[in-house]
Design a protein around this motif. Structure first.
Motif, PDB file in Angstrom:
ATOM      1  N   GLN A 247       0.830  -1.203   0.000  1.00 55.31           N
ATOM      2  CA  GLN A 247       0.000   0.000   0.000  1.00 55.31           C
ATOM      3  C   GLN A 247       0.870   1.260   0.000  1.00 55.31           C
ATOM      4  OE1 GLN A 247      -2.363  -0.912   3.521  1.00 55.31           O
ATOM      5  NE2 GLN A 247      -4.208  -1.103   2.278  1.00 55.31           N
ATOM      6  N   MET A 250       2.340   1.778  -3.394  1.00 51.81           N
ATOM      7  CA  MET A 250       1.313   2.260  -4.321  1.00 51.81           C
ATOM      8  C   MET A 250       1.054   3.752  -4.100  1.00 51.81           C
ATOM      9  SD  MET A 250      -2.338   0.408  -5.131  1.00 51.81           S
ATOM     10  CE  MET A 250      -3.019   0.673  -3.497  1.00 51.81           C
ATOM     11  N   GLN A 251       0.978   4.181  -2.834  1.00 52.54           N
ATOM     12  CA  GLN A 251       0.771   5.591  -2.527  1.00 52.54           C
ATOM     13  C   GLN A 251       1.939   6.444  -3.021  1.00 52.54           C
ATOM     14  OE1 GLN A 251      -0.219   4.640   1.824  1.00 52.54           O
ATOM     15  NE2 GLN A 251      -1.276   6.581   1.529  1.00 52.54           N
ATOM     16  N   LYS A 253       4.058   5.867  -5.494  1.00 57.89           N
ATOM     17  CA  LYS A 253       4.061   6.002  -6.955  1.00 57.89           C
ATOM     18  C   LYS A 253       3.018   7.024  -7.407  1.00 57.89           C
ATOM     19  CE  LYS A 253       5.102   2.934  -9.953  1.00 57.89           C
ATOM     20  NZ  LYS A 253       5.083   1.789 -10.896  1.00 57.89           N
ATOM     21  N   GLU A 254       1.866   6.994  -6.756  1.00 58.05           N
ATOM     22  CA  GLU A 254       0.809   7.937  -7.116  1.00 58.05           C
ATOM     23  C   GLU A 254       1.244   9.371  -6.784  1.00 58.05           C
ATOM     24  OE1 GLU A 254      -3.816   9.061  -5.970  1.00 58.05           O
ATOM     25  OE2 GLU A 254      -2.898   7.246  -5.163  1.00 58.05           O
ATOM     26  N   MET A 255       1.811   9.573  -5.585  1.00 62.01           N
ATOM     27  CA  MET A 255       2.233  10.924  -5.185  1.00 62.01           C
ATOM     28  C   MET A 255       3.377  11.437  -6.052  1.00 62.01           C
ATOM     29  SD  MET A 255       1.893  11.157  -1.025  1.00 62.01           S
ATOM     30  CE  MET A 255       2.649   9.592  -0.631  1.00 62.01           C
ATOM     31  N   GLU A 256       4.301  10.539  -6.403  1.00 60.54           N
ATOM     32  CA  GLU A 256       5.408  10.940  -7.265  1.00 60.54           C
ATOM     33  C   GLU A 256       4.875  11.410  -8.615  1.00 60.54           C
ATOM     34  OE1 GLU A 256       9.779   9.135  -8.305  1.00 60.54           O
ATOM     35  OE2 GLU A 256       8.047   7.851  -8.696  1.00 60.54           O
ATOM     36  N   GLY A 257       3.889  10.686  -9.135  1.00 55.36           N
ATOM     37  CA  GLY A 257       3.293  11.062 -10.411  1.00 55.36           C
ATOM     38  C   GLY A 257       2.572  12.393 -10.363  1.00 55.36           C
ATOM     39  N   ARG A 258       2.125  12.783  -9.167  1.00 56.27           N
ATOM     40  CA  ARG A 258       1.429  14.066  -9.006  1.00 56.27           C
ATOM     41  C   ARG A 258       2.381  15.190  -8.615  1.00 56.27           C
ATOM     42  NH1 ARG A 258      -3.170  12.480  -4.880  1.00 56.27           N
ATOM     43  NH2 ARG A 258      -3.550  14.745  -4.925  1.00 56.27           N
ATOM     44  N   ASP A 288       1.998  -0.415 -11.608  1.00 63.13           N
ATOM     45  CA  ASP A 288       0.831   0.015 -10.844  1.00 63.13           C
ATOM     46  C   ASP A 288      -0.152  -1.146 -10.688  1.00 63.13           C
ATOM     47  OD1 ASP A 288       2.022   2.466 -10.845  1.00 63.13           O
ATOM     48  OD2 ASP A 288       0.651   3.403 -12.280  1.00 63.13           O
ATOM     49  N   LEU A 292      -1.509  -2.830  -7.074  1.00 64.13           N
ATOM     50  CA  LEU A 292      -2.931  -2.892  -6.754  1.00 64.13           C
ATOM     51  C   LEU A 292      -3.367  -4.333  -6.544  1.00 64.13           C
ATOM     52  CD1 LEU A 292      -5.671  -1.537  -6.421  1.00 64.13           C
ATOM     53  CD2 LEU A 292      -5.952  -1.620  -8.917  1.00 64.13           C
TER      54      LEU A 292
END
Length: 325
Positions: A247, A250-251, A253-258, A288, A292
């Motif tokens: 988890q 996953m968080q 990778k999402e934050m890095e992308g943003r 990703d 998930l």
């Protein structure tokens, strides 16, 4: 903490204190300082301790109303009673009228700040929060300890030490004592000292395990798992930590992308700032979709164990084998 220190220094005390938060070590330290300042530990007639959730508020109130016996103060210490989450109405009514000779000190790991009891204590006394300390605060604290012992340490060695201990001050304190004994007679602490003395904690083993999964080193992942079992770690706890690790990845990778910066990412997922690069490197080894899927499979494995469809040890083995093949 500063307020409590000033109260002790001035001798001007509130009659009710609440020390709460996740950092048990600091709560114990400051509770002891207050108790030592307000009472004599040997004076059992005027110093009382209560612990656990079976406390009778009426008994506490009766004791608080009793005049001290040949002393100026009566001090009552109450730990982990749970009344700041539920059932504290009687004491909430009482704390506004605590006698001038009585001092109440509560220490709780969890509270409901919306509860009437919490609000009353915060109003008539003082509520001090002791959260987990930041990476920089921990480093300053450790450096202070080492300075008193005339020891030096570099930042990379400090980071290695904290990667072994995590952010629990109780554990840091114990491991630091071991390091000081091990390096007695020397002026500095080196990386090899940390590696020789400080064991890797469970969360560190989980990181290594997921790393082995990412690198498709199935034998290594299972070896680390069996090692944790030998250390009496419950399979369900290991499963929870593995799922949580996925988890976190996953968080990240999402934050890095943003476009989040490393400091913010570390703060959001609650990992040390110096370790964020290692976590990101690990995250990049998974797609990703894989992350998930791993989180979903971890949650499903927990459900299968709880419903009796699968044995706990086997469920973790299958999860590790599935993602490391």
């Amino acid at each position: 903490m500063k307020t409590i220190q000033e109260d002790i220094k001035s001798g001007q005390f509130k009659h009710v204190y609440l020390l709460y938060g996740e950092e048990d070590y600091l709560r114990r330290q400051y509770a002891k300082r207050l108790m030592d300042a307000l009472s004599d530990a040997e004076d059992s007639a005027n110093t009382s301790r209560f612990s656990g959730r079976d406390i009778d508020p009426g008994e506490v109130i009766d004791l608080a109303e009793t005049m001290p016996f040949f002393a100026d103060h009566r001090c009552i210490f109450i730990e982990d009673c749970g009344l700041f989450k539920k059932g504290g109405e009687a004491l909430a009514d009482y704390v506004e009228s605590v006698p001038g000779s009585t001092y109440l000190i509560f220490s709780e790991s969890e509270v409901d700040r919306r509860s009437r009891f919490f609000k009353q204590v915060n109003k008539v006394g003082y509520a001090a929060c002791f959260p987990r300390q930041s990476e920089e605060d921990l480093m300053r604290w450790i450096l202070g300890r080492l300075k008193r012992e005339n020891k030096k340490i570099t930042r990379p060695v400090m980071e290695l030490f904290l990667s072994r201990t995590g952010d629990q001050m109780e554990l840091i304190d114990r491991e630091l004592e071991k390091l000081l004994s091990y390096t007695m007679g020397r002026g500095g602490i080196e990386a090899q000292d940390v590696e020789a003395v400080c064991g890797t904690q469970v969360t560190g083993r989980i990181f290594e395990m997921v790393d082995a999964v990412a690198l498709k080193q199935q034998a290594r992942a299972l070896e680390l798992y069996y090692d944790l079992l030998l250390q009496k770690e419950p399979p369900m706890r290991i499963l929870f930590l593995i799922t949580r690790q996925f988890q976190i990845l996953m968080q990240l990778k999402e934050m890095e992308g943003r476009g989040f910066d490393p400091r913010t990412m570390a703060s959001q997922v609650k990992v040390p700032g110096f370790a964020i690069r290692k976590y990101l490197d690990q995250a990049h080894r998974f797609s990703d979709r894989q992350l998930l899927s791993a989180v979903r499979d971890g949650v499903q494995a927990e459900e299968d164990i709880k419903t009796g469809q699968m044995e706990d040890r086997l469920a973790v083995e299958l999860l590790l084998m599935t993602y490391s093949k």
